[in-house]
Design an enzyme around this catalytic site. Structure first.
Site, PDB file in Angstrom:
ATOM      1  N   GLU A  65       0.342   3.245  -8.952  1.00  0.00           N
ATOM      2  CA  GLU A  65       0.524   3.835 -10.077  1.00  0.00           C
ATOM      3  C   GLU A  65       0.143   4.142 -11.029  1.00  0.00           C
ATOM      4  OE1 GLU A  65       4.479   2.153  -9.398  1.00  0.00           O
ATOM      5  OE2 GLU A  65       5.546   3.608 -10.887  1.00  0.00           O
ATOM      6  N   ASP A  71       1.484 -11.553   2.540  1.00  0.00           N
ATOM      7  CA  ASP A  71       1.906 -10.562   3.208  1.00  0.00           C
ATOM      8  C   ASP A  71       2.728  -9.640   2.386  1.00  0.00           C
ATOM      9  OD1 ASP A  71       3.771 -10.948   6.830  1.00  0.00           O
ATOM     10  OD2 ASP A  71       3.729  -9.279   5.435  1.00  0.00           O
ATOM     11  N   LYS A  85      11.956 -10.633   5.987  1.00  0.00           N
ATOM     12  CA  LYS A  85      10.917  -9.104   6.159  1.00  0.00           C
ATOM     13  C   LYS A  85      12.180  -8.047   5.418  1.00  0.00           C
ATOM     14  CE  LYS A  85       6.566  -9.787   7.200  1.00  0.00           C
ATOM     15  NZ  LYS A  85       5.110  -9.609   8.168  1.00  0.00           N
ATOM     16  N   HIS A 111       4.525   8.055 -18.082  1.00  0.00           N
ATOM     17  CA  HIS A 111       3.771   8.805 -16.848  1.00  0.00           C
ATOM     18  C   HIS A 111       3.095   9.727 -16.149  1.00  0.00           C
ATOM     19  CE1 HIS A 111       4.844   5.234 -14.193  1.00  0.00           C
ATOM     20  NE2 HIS A 111       5.990   5.315 -15.837  1.00  0.00           N
TER      21      HIS A 111
END
Ligand SMILES: CC(C)(COP(=O)([O-])OP(=O)([O-])OC[C@H]1O[C@@H](n2cnc3c(N)ncnc32)[C@H](O)[C@@H]1OP(=O)([O-])[O-])[C@@H](O)C(=O)NCCC(=O)NCCSC(=O)C[C@@](C)(O)CC(=O)[O-]
Ligand SMILES: NC(=O)C1=CN([C@@H]2O[C@H](COP(=O)(O)OP(=O)(O)OC[C@H]3O[C@@H](n4cnc5c(N)ncnc54)[C@H](OP(=O)(O)O)[C@@H]3O)[C@@H](O)[C@H]2O)C=CC1
Length: 405
Positions: free
Chosen positions: A101, A305, A230, A400
């Site tokens: 990004e 992770d 998760k 951006h």
């Protein structure tokens, strides 16, 4: 390895002699990966040369991946130096961030330089406990009550069983939760410098054997989703999971204006209407702008992770225009980080040291992983400050457009 070896191996898969996932039984891991790339390229027409241009021995990744074809490359940058006065971290830290990004690192770096200019961030790990919550079946709620009572009275027995599987982990507590004829037991462990998910799972399985032998409960699933791993879950947001970590800073108002091109009051209003009211109206579990951006980029760069970014996004950002400056904080209820263990795949990121030392030598035990958590929280705080500033000064889209396109 020669290309002909890989081609020959691929041929044996194509002929139905070998299964794609068993090639390491017939060739070295690098040749097996090359054979899979060969087959994949043939089937898809993709050019997998970059995927195959990895720098580690495939054998070193055997406990990290199956059916390996190669490695993915993600651009990695760095922000810092970020001064952190932590419970475990101290001094200046550079935080590597891997992302695709554009503008993200510039933004976090702007927040870092603002925090540095204000004297640095303070950070603390407020709680630490990796959880695993198996679900059991019982006859009825009377039996559920009986099992819960037995568990509460025999945590020491369960600890003996669980801790027999690890030379580092310690069982902190076991909390029963009942729904009808289902009993969930939420085991929480001090996993020291490991993130501890494998450790906690292996240890809990041993404890479950005792529960089944001593009570009328039958194990249905070693993970009953009340852990909760998760998945965004309120229990983690309230009780914490992994490391519960917070970072804060006080920035003189004039520095907010000079470095963030906005005012403290504008940032406060943006945080209130966006991160608090907007998140509440959206029914969000997290009340922040984009802590997931920093947690994900740091996890990717540091071999954590990556799926556990789900948790890192449930942070709460607060800002307050005090008389002597803008007070800003980020509290991440569950950040699952570790500095030791195969899960981190140090070969991938070259063992960059962030926070504490890489590895398990934290003194006291666990302080290396805590220092890592504190630095990541400091980075998340920097990202919050910069994005809130960009939104209140209306620079988000231009940033951006300029950097991300
Ligand atoms: C882009 C900036 C930083 C310009 O901001 P600026 O103030 O014009 O930049 P500057 O040129 O004046 O430099 C100020 C500081 O920014 C840093 N900086 C400046 N440029 C760079 C660069 N190239 N590389 C590294 N660092 C850079 C650097 O630290 C520098 O200070 P110094 O160190 O020189 O004292 C600013 O406009 C900005 O931060 N915009 C916000 C962008 C952003 O936060 N994007 C990420 C989130 S978007 C998203 O994914 C989440 C979202 C939005 O969807 C979530 C939601 O819904 O809210
Ligand atoms: N099993 C599961 O259900 C899930 C697993 N994972 C995976 O789990 C992995 C992370 O689990 P984790 O247990 O951390 O990883 P590992 O099992 O890879 O390594 C942790 C082990 O390192 C050993 N160790 C050595 N020194 C230390 C030290 N100073 N402090 C703590 N432990 C030390 C311990 O072994 P010992 O215990 O023998 O003393 C510990 O169990 C990741 O790969 C993640 O993807 C993620 C989600 C679910």
């Amino acid at each position: 390895m020669t290309d002909s070896d890989a081609t020959a191996l691929a041929e044996r898969v194509r002929d139905g002699e070998l299964r794609l996932y068993e090639l390491e039984d017939h060739a070295d891991p690098d040749t097996a990966a090359a054979a899979r790339r060969h087959l994949l390229a043939e089937e898809t027409g993709a050019d997998l040369s970059a995927v195959g241009d990895y720098t580690f021995d495939a054998a070193d990744a055997e406990s990290n991946i199956e059916n390996m074809v190669g490695a993915v490359q993600v651009p990695m940058g760095v922000v810092g130096p970020l001064p952190v006065d932590g419970g475990a971290a101290e001094g200046d830290h550079h935080l590597p961030l891997a992302t695709s990004e554009g503008a993200l690192l510039a933004s976090v770096n702007r927040g870092v330089s603002t925090i540095r200019n204000a004297g640095g961030a303070t950070a603390r790990v407020l709680k630490s406990g990796m959880t695993r919550a198996p679900v059991f079946r019982v006859e009825d709620v009377a039996k559920a009550g009986e099992v819960s009572a037995w568990v509460r009275e025999h945590v020491d027995v369960l600890a003996d069983a669980a801790e027999s599987t690890t030379s580092h982990g310690e069982l902190q507590d076991v909390t029963p939760y009942v729904v009808g004829d289902s009993v969930f037991l939420r085991f929480s462990y001090d996993t020291k410098d490991a993130m501890g998910m494998n450790m906690a799972t292996i240890a809990t399985e041993a404890a479950c054997d005792v529960v089944e032998s001593e009570t009328p409960a039958d194990l249905v699933a070693l993970s009953g989703n009340l852990c909760s791993d998760k998945k965004p879950a309120a229990i983690n947001a309230v009780e914490g999971r992994g490391r519960t970590v917070a970072a804060d800073v006080l920035i003189p108002h004039e520095q907010v204006e000079e470095r963030l091109d906005t005012t403290s009051d504008a940032i406060v209003e943006a945080n209130t209407r966006k991160n608090l009211v907007g998140s509440a109206k959206a029914g969000a579990l997290g009340f922040n702008a984009h802590t997931a951006n920093v947690v994900a980029a740091a996890f990717l760069a540091l071999g954590q992770d990556i799926a556990q970014v789900v948790e890192g996004n449930n942070a709460i950002t607060t800002v307050d225009a005090r008389e002597d400056g803008l007070y800003a904080s980020v509290t991440i209820p569950f950040l699952e980080v570790g500095n030791v263990g195969r899960g981190r795949f140090p070969e991938a990121f070259g063992g960059l040291e962030v926070g504490g030392d890489n590895g398990g030598g934290g003194d006291p035990a666990g302080s290396n992983a805590e220092a890592l958590g504190e630095v990541i929280a400091g980075g998340a705080l920097a990202g919050e400050l910069s994005l809130l500033a960009a939104l209140s000064s209306r620079h988000l889209s231009s940033a951006h457009a300029e950097l991300g396109r």
